[in-house]
Scaffold this motif. Structure first.
Motif, mmCIF file in Angstrom:
data_model
loop_
_atom_site.group_PDB
_atom_site.id
_atom_site.type_symbol
_atom_site.label_atom_id
_atom_site.label_comp_id
_atom_site.label_asym_id
_atom_site.label_seq_id
_atom_site.Cartn_x
_atom_site.Cartn_y
_atom_site.Cartn_z
ATOM 1 N N SER A 23 -6.748 -4.250 -1.991
ATOM 2 C CA SER A 23 -7.009 -2.812 -2.076
ATOM 3 C C SER A 23 -5.802 -2.088 -2.667
ATOM 4 O O SER A 23 -5.933 -1.243 -3.560
ATOM 5 C CB SER A 23 -7.340 -2.256 -0.692
ATOM 6 O OG SER A 23 -7.550 -0.868 -0.743
ATOM 7 N N ALA A 72 1.947 1.717 -3.551
ATOM 8 C CA ALA A 72 0.788 2.124 -4.354
ATOM 9 C C ALA A 72 0.483 3.612 -4.163
ATOM 10 O O ALA A 72 0.258 4.338 -5.129
ATOM 11 C CB ALA A 72 -0.427 1.281 -3.988
ATOM 12 N N LYS A 73 0.513 4.075 -2.912
ATOM 13 C CA LYS A 73 0.212 5.477 -2.625
ATOM 14 C C LYS A 73 1.274 6.416 -3.191
ATOM 15 O O LYS A 73 0.993 7.566 -3.501
ATOM 16 C CB LYS A 73 0.070 5.690 -1.112
ATOM 17 C CG LYS A 73 -1.210 5.082 -0.537
ATOM 18 C CD LYS A 73 -1.276 5.263 0.961
ATOM 19 C CE LYS A 73 -2.544 4.610 1.530
ATOM 20 N NZ LYS A 73 -2.591 4.726 3.005
ATOM 21 N N ASP A 123 -12.882 2.958 -8.130
ATOM 22 C CA ASP A 123 -11.792 3.843 -8.550
ATOM 23 C C ASP A 123 -10.954 3.201 -9.649
ATOM 24 O O ASP A 123 -10.558 3.870 -10.614
ATOM 25 C CB ASP A 123 -10.917 4.186 -7.339
ATOM 26 C CG ASP A 123 -9.817 5.164 -7.681
ATOM 27 O OD1 ASP A 123 -10.140 6.307 -8.043
ATOM 28 O OD2 ASP A 123 -8.632 4.775 -7.610
ATOM 29 N N MET A 124 -10.693 1.898 -9.524
ATOM 30 C CA MET A 124 -9.904 1.190 -10.529
ATOM 31 C C MET A 124 -10.596 1.203 -11.882
ATOM 32 O O MET A 124 -9.976 1.507 -12.918
ATOM 33 C CB MET A 124 -9.653 -0.253 -10.078
ATOM 34 C CG MET A 124 -8.803 -1.098 -11.026
ATOM 35 S SD MET A 124 -9.735 -1.905 -12.371
ATOM 36 C CE MET A 124 -10.797 -3.011 -11.461
ATOM 37 N N GLN A 152 -3.458 2.861 -11.651
ATOM 38 C CA GLN A 152 -2.313 3.658 -12.088
ATOM 39 C C GLN A 152 -1.767 3.178 -13.418
ATOM 40 O O GLN A 152 -1.347 3.974 -14.261
ATOM 41 C CB GLN A 152 -1.209 3.624 -11.016
ATOM 42 C CG GLN A 152 -1.577 4.364 -9.741
ATOM 43 C CD GLN A 152 -0.595 4.104 -8.610
ATOM 44 O OE1 GLN A 152 0.290 3.259 -8.704
ATOM 45 N NE2 GLN A 152 -0.755 4.840 -7.521
ATOM 46 N N ASN A 187 0.823 -1.208 0.000
ATOM 47 C CA ASN A 187 0.000 0.000 0.000
ATOM 48 C C ASN A 187 0.859 1.260 0.000
ATOM 49 O O ASN A 187 0.477 2.280 -0.578
ATOM 50 C CB ASN A 187 -0.949 -0.002 1.200
ATOM 51 C CG ASN A 187 -2.149 -0.912 0.981
ATOM 52 O OD1 ASN A 187 -3.103 -0.537 0.312
ATOM 53 N ND2 ASN A 187 -2.087 -2.125 1.529
ATOM 54 N N ALA A 246 -12.407 1.002 -3.782
ATOM 55 C CA ALA A 246 -11.168 0.789 -4.531
ATOM 56 C C ALA A 246 -11.459 0.186 -5.903
ATOM 57 O O ALA A 246 -10.817 0.535 -6.904
ATOM 58 C CB ALA A 246 -10.230 -0.121 -3.734
ATOM 59 N N VAL A 303 -5.278 -0.200 -6.563
ATOM 60 C CA VAL A 303 -4.700 1.125 -6.804
ATOM 61 C C VAL A 303 -3.648 1.039 -7.905
ATOM 62 O O VAL A 303 -3.587 1.884 -8.808
ATOM 63 C CB VAL A 303 -4.086 1.702 -5.508
ATOM 64 C CG1 VAL A 303 -3.345 3.004 -5.796
ATOM 65 C CG2 VAL A 303 -5.158 1.926 -4.460
ATOM 66 N N CYS A 304 -2.833 -0.014 -7.865
ATOM 67 C CA CYS A 304 -1.795 -0.225 -8.887
ATOM 68 C C CYS A 304 -2.418 -0.440 -10.267
ATOM 69 O O CYS A 304 -1.924 0.080 -11.269
ATOM 70 C CB CYS A 304 -0.923 -1.427 -8.534
ATOM 71 S SG CYS A 304 0.006 -1.236 -7.004
#
Length: 467
Positions: free
Chosen positions: A45, A17-18, A86-87, A53, A14, A83, A49-50
């Motif tokens: 989660s 990822a952040k 968002d993805m 991105q 995480n 999450a 995020v990855c």
């Protein structure tokens, strides 16, 4: 650690990822698998995020399937559901995100904001507004997301309406809202809208930070007021790299290359320049013919730990090409560590047209067409170069080649902002709904008639009639 547990892995995954390091996070997921450490919801989660991105929807769907098998949905794991939303939004899968959103039994402000912001960023403003209208209590992020979406398209009428709605609810716009409005004014040439926002900042006694200062500087210099830009720049107490770079761009834009270099020297006393700063400085040298200074600046990038990218090489090629040093420009292209981009070949082709080097121009056009075979720009440059030298047969051959490949010359377009609405039209555009007025204005500018008495467009806008 000899045997990291799931908590250790999740902390690192995480964290990566952040910080925008998706590949490092994915490597840790693979290491987990090798150590037989079972991933949990927190792992997924971070992994989602990855995926967002990287824009890797295939991997994202695999994670989604894993979550489905684990029955991790519902009120027990709203964070994981958000999450996923968002993805899908970041992977430009709005329809999938919308279906998932409708299936959620529980939604919080993050869920709603994800949909509003995602739809607005992807240009589906109608859907973004529909989600926004369904929210019981939109927060500042909700308002800013929608305003930012309309600002990207220069829809000042809708922005004005939203600001009015905010006022009715006693919500005062913040610096992010104002930054969006000023940036939109700069992008679409809406000087009056930008001045109005600046006036509100002064009336509300809002602090102009580096972010807002950058937007104001950009708006004023792009609409011709360099002095106002510099005055705003000087009033910002805590300047960041972006603000310095924007002001350097302002001087370069107006042809003050020496001033841009002077400001760059002052900046280095306070901050370390970044990659974008060097692009701005090199562009200033290119536009103002400061060849030796530009080469020196390009060569000193390594001392700041910056590896020149394609944009920097493009500026260097443009710098050498504009000054007529086409042989050196060609050598730079041949020795570049990466493949030349469209802009680099375009820069060398422009230089060849200015200095009449047919051999390099033909080579540049060949390479340019490999990258963008349907673009008319390269064809027209070479055709015009032949025509300027009286080689009409060669010029006609280029135009015939365009026709045989189905490439058409793009028509030039003019635009005018009236009451916050951008009106665009091409030459003799009879399809435009206000074609009669456009034609009459054109005739007026040629001195053939006085439109002011016949058309209210001018009488309603004194700035237009005075011009």
């Amino acid at each position: 650690m000899s045997s990291p547990d799931i908590v250790s892995f999740n902390t690192m995954i995480n964290g990566y990822a952040k910080q925008g390091c998706p590949f490092e996070a994915l490597q840790l997921v693979l290491r987990m698998d090798g150590l037989d450490v079972e991933p949990d919801d927190f792992t997924m989660s971070g992994l989602l995020v990855c995926c967002g991105q990287l824009g890797d929807v295939k991997l994202g769907k695999a994670v989604h399937a894993w979550i489905g098998r684990r029955n991790s949905f519902g009120s027990s794991n709203l964070i994981l559901s958000n999450a996923l939303l968002d993805m899908y939004v970041k992977c430009r899968e709005l329809k999938v995100a919308e279906r998932l959103f409708q299936t959620l039994k529980e939604k919080d402000i993050v869920s709603w904001n994800t949909m509003v912001a995602g739809c607005a960023k992807l240009g589906d403003l109608e859907l973004a507004r529909a989600f926004f209208n369904q929210m019981s209590t939109p927060d500042m992020f909700s308002w800013n997301s929608l305003i930012s979406g309309y600002a990207c398209y220069g829809d000042f009428t809708m922005i004005k309406s939203l600001l009015h709605d905010m006022g009715l609810q006693n919500i005062r716009p913040d610096s992010v809202t104002m930054g969006c409005l000023v940036s939109a004014a700069a992008e679409y040439g809406g000087l009056e809208q930008g001045r109005s926002v600046h006036g509100l900042l002064i009336r509300w006694q809002m602090d102009i930070d580096a972010n807002l200062g950058s937007a104001l500087v950009e708006m004023y210099y792009k609409t011709g007021n360099l002095e106002k830009s510099f005055n705003i720049f000087k009033t910002v107490t805590r300047k960041d790299v972006t603000l310095w770079t924007t002001m350097i761009n302002a001087f370069a834009f107006h042809g003050y290359g020496s001033k841009a270099l002077e400001l760059f020297s002052k900046m280095k006393e306070e901050l370390i320049p970044n990659e974008i700063t060097f692009i701005a400085v090199l562009a200033a040298c290119s536009h103002c013919g400061l060849v030796d200074q530009g080469i020196k600046i390009f060569n000193c990038m390594a001392s700041y730990g910056i590896e020149p990218g394609a944009e920097h090489y493009g500026c260097l090629v443009d710098l050498l090409g504009r000054s007529g040093r086409l042989g050196e420009a060609k050598l730079v292209i041949e020795r570049m560590p990466m493949k030349p981009t469209r802009s680099i070949w375009g820069a060398i082709l422009n230089a060849c047209q200015s200095h009449g080097d047919e051999e390099i121009a033909e080579k540049a056009l060949t390479e340019l067409l490999k990258l963008e075979p349907d673009d008319d720009g390269g064809y027209m440059l070479l055709s015009n170069m032949y025509a300027a030298e009286g080689k009409w047969c060669n010029s006609n051959e280029i135009r015939e080649a365009m026709g045989s490949k189905g490439v058409k010359k793009t028509a030039g377009c003019s635009s005018l902002v009236v009451d916050g609405i951008t009106h665009s039209f091409v030459a003799a555009d009879k399809k435009h709904p206000r074609w009669v007025e456009v034609r009459s204005i054109t005739n007026f500018l040629k001195g053939e008639m006085d439109v002011k008495a016949d058309f209210p467009l001018f009488s309603m806008h004194p700035s237009l009639s005075s011009d």
